[in-house]
Design an enzyme around this catalytic site. Structure first.
Site, short mmCIF file in Angstrom:
data_model
loop_
_atom_site.label_atom_id
_atom_site.label_comp_id
_atom_site.label_asym_id
_atom_site.label_seq_id
_atom_site.Cartn_x
_atom_site.Cartn_y
_atom_site.Cartn_z
N THR A 140 52.11 27.67 97.24
CA THR A 140 52.64 28.73 97.66
C THR A 140 52.52 29.01 99.30
OG1 THR A 140 52.19 31.32 97.33
CG2 THR A 140 50.37 29.66 97.73
N ASP A 188 55.37 39.22 89.81
CA ASP A 188 54.66 39.20 90.54
C ASP A 188 53.54 40.14 90.69
OD1 ASP A 188 53.59 37.91 92.77
OD2 ASP A 188 54.86 38.58 94.30
N GLU A 237 45.34 31.16 91.40
CA GLU A 237 45.23 30.75 92.88
C GLU A 237 43.51 30.22 93.14
OE1 GLU A 237 46.73 31.65 97.27
OE2 GLU A 237 47.46 32.77 95.40
N LYS A 256 47.48 27.49 91.83
CA LYS A 256 48.34 27.96 92.82
C LYS A 256 47.41 27.42 94.01
CE LYS A 256 50.84 32.04 94.17
NZ LYS A 256 50.95 33.51 93.76
N PHE A 311 58.99 31.58 100.60
CA PHE A 311 58.55 33.17 100.60
C PHE A 311 59.68 33.53 101.33
CE2 PHE A 311 53.92 34.60 100.12
CZ PHE A 311 53.60 33.81 98.83
#
Length: 338
Positions: free
Chosen positions: A156, A17, A96, A132, A178
C-alpha cells in the site's frame, strides 16, 4: 440499463475500502481492505463493542505487562475484525502490519507471520488473507520473503512508478496505488489548475503502472485506491481491482449510464526491464517530491490512528485491571481521512 456499480463489477473486481459491515452487506464487494484509520473508525462506530470487550477480557487473563497486553489486544482485534468481515465477502480481507514497522524488514515479517498464524488458529486459511505493508524498500523486501512462504501481500501507499516496479520484481501479489492522495498534492501545488478525472495525475499513474505490468508480463495485481470522486473510478474501469469507500459505492449504485473499460491491453515487450536496485529505488523515490512526501505522510497518519487505537485499548485494559469501569474513549477520537 444497470447502474454504474453493477457495470463496474463486470469490468473490475470491486473491493470495499471499509470495516463497516452494513456497507459491506449493502454493496456485496468481492473483497474488503482495512487500515489503522478504517479500523479505528469501525471501532468508534460501536458495532464491534462486544468484540472489543471480549478480546480485552481474554488478554487481561493472560497477565501480560500492560504494553505487551496492548500490543496483543491490538493484533487480536484486527484479526477478529478481519474474521467478521470475511463472513460477509466471498474473497479476501487485507490486514495491515503496524505502520511503525515500515522500515524494519524482519519485524514486518515477524508481525505478518503472527497475524497469519492467528487467522489460521481461528480456522481462516491464508488464501483468504492479504498482509498489507507500506511500499518502502524494507516493506517490499519483507513482502518478497512472505510471498515465498505462501503469505500473499498487498503493498500500500504506492505513489510512484518506482515503488510499483520494485513490487512487481519482488513477486508481490497485489499493489494499491493511491489516486486521490496524489491529486491532493497536485491541487495544493497548483490550486489554479482544474484536473479532469480522466487526466488526473493519480489516474494517469495507475494507467502507466497497469500498462507496464501487462506489457512485461508481471502477474502483480493493480488495485486502484484512495478515490476522491466517482470520475476517477470511471476513468480506471477495467483495472484489475478497485477499492472504493462506501460513499462512492453508494454514488455509483445510484447513477445510471453506460460504462466501458477505460484501460487498454498493450502489446507484450520482448525486452526485459532493467532490474531495480536499492540505490536506484531510493534515488528515484527521492527525486519524486510528491511520492516522498505522501509516503511519509501516509505512514505517519496510519501510525497516529494506531496510537489512538492503542490508547483506547490501554485505557480500557487499565480499567479492567483496577476493577474500575473504564470510561469509553471512542467518541472523542479523530479519524484520519482516506
Amino acid at each position: 440499463m444497470s447502474n454504474l456499480l453493477e457495470q463496474l463489477k463486470r469490468l473490475s473486481i470491486v473491493v470495499a475500502d471499509t470495516g463497516d459491515l452494513a456497507a459491506i452487506r449493502q454493496f456485496a464487494p468481492q473483497d474488503a481492505t482495512t487500515n489503522p484509520s478504517l479500523i479505528l473508525k469501525a471501532v468508534q462506530s460501536g458495532q464491534y463493542d462486544d468484540l472489543v470487550a471480549s478480546i480485552l477480557e481474554q488478554v487481561n487473563a493472560m497477565s501480560l505487562p500492560l504494553e505487551r497486553a496492548v500490543e496483543e489486544a491490538g493484533d487480536r482485534l484486527i484479526v477478529a475484525m478481519g474474521r467478521v468481515i470475511l463472513q460477509h465477502v466471498p474473497g479476501r480481507v487485507s490486514t495491515e502490519v503496524n505502520a511503525r514497522l515500515s522500515f524494519d524488514t524482519q519485524a514486518s515479517i515477524n508481525k505478518a507471520r503472527n497475524l497469519v498464524s492467528m487467522y489460521e488458529q481461528a480456522g481462516i486459511s491464508r488464501d483468504r488473507i492479504l498482509i498489507k505493508l507500506a511500499a518502502t524498500w524494507e516493506g517490499i523486501r519483507a513482502a518478497q520473503i512472505l510471498e515465498q512462504e505462501g503469505i500473499q501481500c498487498n503493498l500500500t501507499l504506492i505513489f510512484s512508478f518506482v515503488q510499483a516496479q520494485a513490487c512487481a520484481e519482488a513477486g508481490v501479489y497485489l499493489i494499491s496505488p493511491f489516486v486521490g492522495r496524489i491529486l491532493d498534492w497536485y491541487r495544493k501545488q497548483h490550486p489554479e489548475q482544474d484536473f479532469a478525472p480522466e487526466n488526473e495525475p493519480g489516474v494517469c499513474s495507475v494507467r502507466t503502472i497497469y500498462e507496464y505490468f501487462r506489457r512485461h508480463g508481471y502477474a502483480t495485481i493493480v488495485m486502484g485506491a484512495s478515490f476522491r470522486n466517482a470520475g476517477e473510478i470511471i476513468a480506471l474501469a477495467g483495472c484489475d481491482r478497485l477499492t472504493i469507500s462506501p460513499s462512492l459505492l453508494q454514488e455509483l449504485s445510484e447513477t445510471e449510464g453506460r460504462l466501458e473499460s477505460s484501460l487498454t491491453m498493450p502489446e507484450a515487450s520482448s525486452v526485459p526491464p532493467e532490474a531495480m536496485t536499492e540505490a536506484s529505488f531510493r534515488w528515484q523515490l527521492n527525486e519524486d517530491a510528491m511520492a516522498t512526501e505522501k509516503l511519509a505522510e501516509g505512514i505517519r497518519g496510519f501510525e497516529q490512528d494506531q496510537l489512538k487505537l492503542e490508547t483506547m485499548l490501554r485505557t480500557q485494559l487499565s480499567g479492567i485491571r483496577s476493577e474500575t469501569p473504564s470510561s469509553t474513549v471512542m467518541g472523542g477520537l479523530c479519524v484520519s481521512g482516506n
